[in-house]
Design a protein around this motif. Structure first.
Motif, short mmCIF file in Angstrom:
data_model
loop_
_atom_site.label_atom_id
_atom_site.label_comp_id
_atom_site.label_asym_id
_atom_site.label_seq_id
_atom_site.Cartn_x
_atom_site.Cartn_y
_atom_site.Cartn_z
N LEU A 53 0.82 -1.20 0.00
CA LEU A 53 0.00 0.00 0.00
C LEU A 53 0.86 1.26 0.00
N ALA A 54 0.22 2.38 -0.26
CA ALA A 54 0.96 3.66 -0.34
C ALA A 54 1.68 3.98 0.96
N GLY A 55 1.17 3.52 2.09
CA GLY A 55 1.81 3.78 3.37
C GLY A 55 2.92 2.81 3.72
N GLY A 56 3.16 1.80 2.86
CA GLY A 56 4.22 0.84 3.09
C GLY A 56 3.76 -0.51 3.60
N GLU A 57 2.55 -0.59 4.14
CA GLU A 57 2.04 -1.87 4.62
C GLU A 57 1.87 -2.84 3.46
N VAL A 58 2.17 -4.12 3.69
CA VAL A 58 1.99 -5.16 2.69
C VAL A 58 0.86 -6.09 3.14
N VAL A 59 -0.15 -6.23 2.31
CA VAL A 59 -1.26 -7.15 2.58
C VAL A 59 -0.96 -8.45 1.85
N PRO A 60 -0.73 -9.54 2.57
CA PRO A 60 -0.39 -10.81 1.90
C PRO A 60 -1.52 -11.27 0.99
N ARG A 61 -1.18 -11.56 -0.25
CA ARG A 61 -2.12 -12.09 -1.24
C ARG A 61 -1.35 -13.01 -2.18
N ARG A 62 -2.03 -13.98 -2.75
CA ARG A 62 -1.42 -14.87 -3.73
C ARG A 62 -1.94 -14.61 -5.14
N VAL A 63 -3.15 -14.05 -5.23
CA VAL A 63 -3.80 -13.81 -6.52
C VAL A 63 -4.40 -12.41 -6.52
N ILE A 64 -4.28 -11.72 -7.65
CA ILE A 64 -4.92 -10.41 -7.82
C ILE A 64 -5.91 -10.52 -8.97
N ALA A 65 -7.16 -10.18 -8.69
CA ALA A 65 -8.19 -10.13 -9.73
C ALA A 65 -8.41 -8.67 -10.11
N VAL A 66 -8.31 -8.39 -11.39
CA VAL A 66 -8.42 -7.01 -11.86
C VAL A 66 -9.56 -6.89 -12.87
N ALA A 67 -10.05 -5.66 -13.00
CA ALA A 67 -10.97 -5.32 -14.08
C ALA A 67 -10.16 -4.51 -15.10
N THR A 68 -10.00 -5.04 -16.30
CA THR A 68 -9.23 -4.35 -17.32
C THR A 68 -10.12 -3.44 -18.15
N THR A 69 -9.48 -2.49 -18.84
CA THR A 69 -10.17 -1.73 -19.88
C THR A 69 -9.89 -2.45 -21.19
N MET A 70 -10.94 -2.84 -21.89
CA MET A 70 -10.81 -3.68 -23.08
C MET A 70 -11.03 -2.84 -24.34
N ILE A 71 -10.02 -2.80 -25.18
CA ILE A 71 -10.03 -1.94 -26.36
C ILE A 71 -9.91 -2.80 -27.62
N ALA A 72 -10.89 -2.70 -28.52
CA ALA A 72 -10.83 -3.45 -29.77
C ALA A 72 -9.59 -3.08 -30.56
N ARG A 73 -8.95 -4.06 -31.14
CA ARG A 73 -7.77 -3.82 -31.98
C ARG A 73 -8.22 -3.32 -33.35
N THR A 74 -7.80 -2.13 -33.67
CA THR A 74 -8.22 -1.51 -34.93
C THR A 74 -7.06 -1.36 -35.92
N GLU A 75 -5.83 -1.64 -35.48
CA GLU A 75 -4.66 -1.41 -36.31
C GLU A 75 -4.77 -2.16 -37.63
N GLY A 76 -4.60 -1.43 -38.72
CA GLY A 76 -4.59 -2.02 -40.04
C GLY A 76 -5.92 -2.03 -40.75
N VAL A 77 -7.01 -1.90 -40.00
CA VAL A 77 -8.33 -1.95 -40.64
C VAL A 77 -9.07 -0.61 -40.56
N GLU A 78 -8.34 0.44 -40.17
CA GLU A 78 -8.99 1.76 -40.05
C GLU A 78 -9.62 2.21 -41.37
N GLY A 79 -8.99 1.83 -42.49
CA GLY A 79 -9.48 2.27 -43.79
C GLY A 79 -10.82 1.70 -44.19
N LEU A 80 -11.30 0.69 -43.46
CA LEU A 80 -12.63 0.14 -43.75
C LEU A 80 -13.74 1.06 -43.27
N GLY A 81 -13.42 1.99 -42.38
CA GLY A 81 -14.42 2.94 -41.90
C GLY A 81 -15.44 2.35 -40.95
#
Length: 294
Positions: free
Chosen positions: A208-236
């Motif tokens: 944590l920001a204060g230096g304390e460590v909370v023991p954990r073995r697994v971290i579950a996250v919520a990601t931001t999911m972005i469609a891959r558009t590289e190369g197909v932008e010209g299709l509009g």
């Protein structure tokens, strides 16, 4: 290639390969362009896929490529760097300079996950850092889990372990959510997260920001999911912002506002698992075949 193809599939994941299988089985000339960087590459296995639960992602894709070839489809390793309408057909350019022409295009480029900006988190992605309780939850059952994401994530993962800590990290919790957490025995840590601690390949805790460590073995996250558009932008193809990400706009069976172009899989359905993506690709492939008939 001088040949005018019936279809080019951009992306060789579950959606793209299954779409290509449907087209090849309909005796359509189809080429799959695959960059070889699947989203689930770090994962040990694909789960929730009936009959193939636990299969390594690379093995599943290798089988899919073999099936496409079995019916006469072709796999080209490379990246699409340009794609655009050219009269009544589509012109695509690959990173090695190869030019393709096709009557129809199936975009199955998938997405990229943007993780929370926390030191040490990305290095464990797909192993000690997970995001989907249905894809990875059983494998981390009964472990000390820390959730760095949405309250909904916390409740889903609490179903899988009795030892769960929710790191708010700036997320505001209303009274109703706090009551639900208290009822399920979920501990809430309000102090901002500074880093993920590890020993070798294993996560050992959350600092944590204060230096304390909370023991954990697994971290579950919520990601931001972005469609891959590289190369197909010209299709509009139009894009839209949705909760937790950005996707290609699509209608039934992967139709798009661009005539002759379909989209399937995680590029348009951000939360689809492998089985759902494969099914969407098959449906899009069938609709492309029907459109060619018409």
């Amino acid at each position: 290639m001088d040949e005018l193809l019936d279809a080019v599939v951009v992306g060789g994941g579950a959606a793209g390969l299954n779409g290509a299988v449907m087209l090849a089985r309909s005796r359509r000339s189809v080429v799959v362009v695959d960059g070889g960087a699947p989203r689930n590459a770090p994962a040990g296995g694909v789960h929730g896929l009936l009959g193939l639960d636990g299969i390594p992602p690379a093995e599943l894709l290798a089988r899919g490529r073999d099936e496409v070839r079995r019916y006469g489809g072709r796999i080209v390793h490379g990246e699409v760097t340009g794609a655009e309408p050219a009269g009544d057909v589509f012109a695509l350019t690959l990173s090695d300079g190869t030019a393709l022409r096709a009557k129809r295009v199936l975009v199955a480029t998938g997405l990229r996950d943007v993780l929370p900006d926390v030191e040490g988190l990305a290095g464990h992605w797909g192993r000690g850092v997970v995001h989907c309780p249905y894809c990875h939850g059983w494998e981390v059952r009964d472990e000390p889990v820390g959730v760095l994401g949405s309250p909904h994530h916390a409740l889903l993962f609490r179903q899988l372990t009795d030892d769960l800590v929710f790191f708010a990290h700036g997320t505001e919790l209303d009274d109703d959510t706090r009551a639900k957490f208290a009822g399920r025995g979920i501990r809430v840590v309000e102090t901002p997260v500074a880093a993920v601690e590890s020993a070798g390949d294993a996560i050992t805790g959350v600092r944590l920001a204060g230096g304390e460590v909370v023991p954990r073995r697994v971290i579950a996250v919520a990601t931001t999911m972005i469609a891959r558009t590289e190369g197909v932008e010209g299709l509009g193809l139009p894009l839209e912002d949705v909760p937790h990400g950005r996707r290609f706009v699509s209608g039934p069976a992967g139709t798009t506002p661009v005539k002759g172009v379909w989209v399937a899989g995680n590029a348009t359905d951000l939360t689809a698992q492998v089985g759902a993506s494969a099914a969407a690709g098959a449906l899009a492939g069938a609709r492309i075949n029907a459109d060619l008939l018409a």
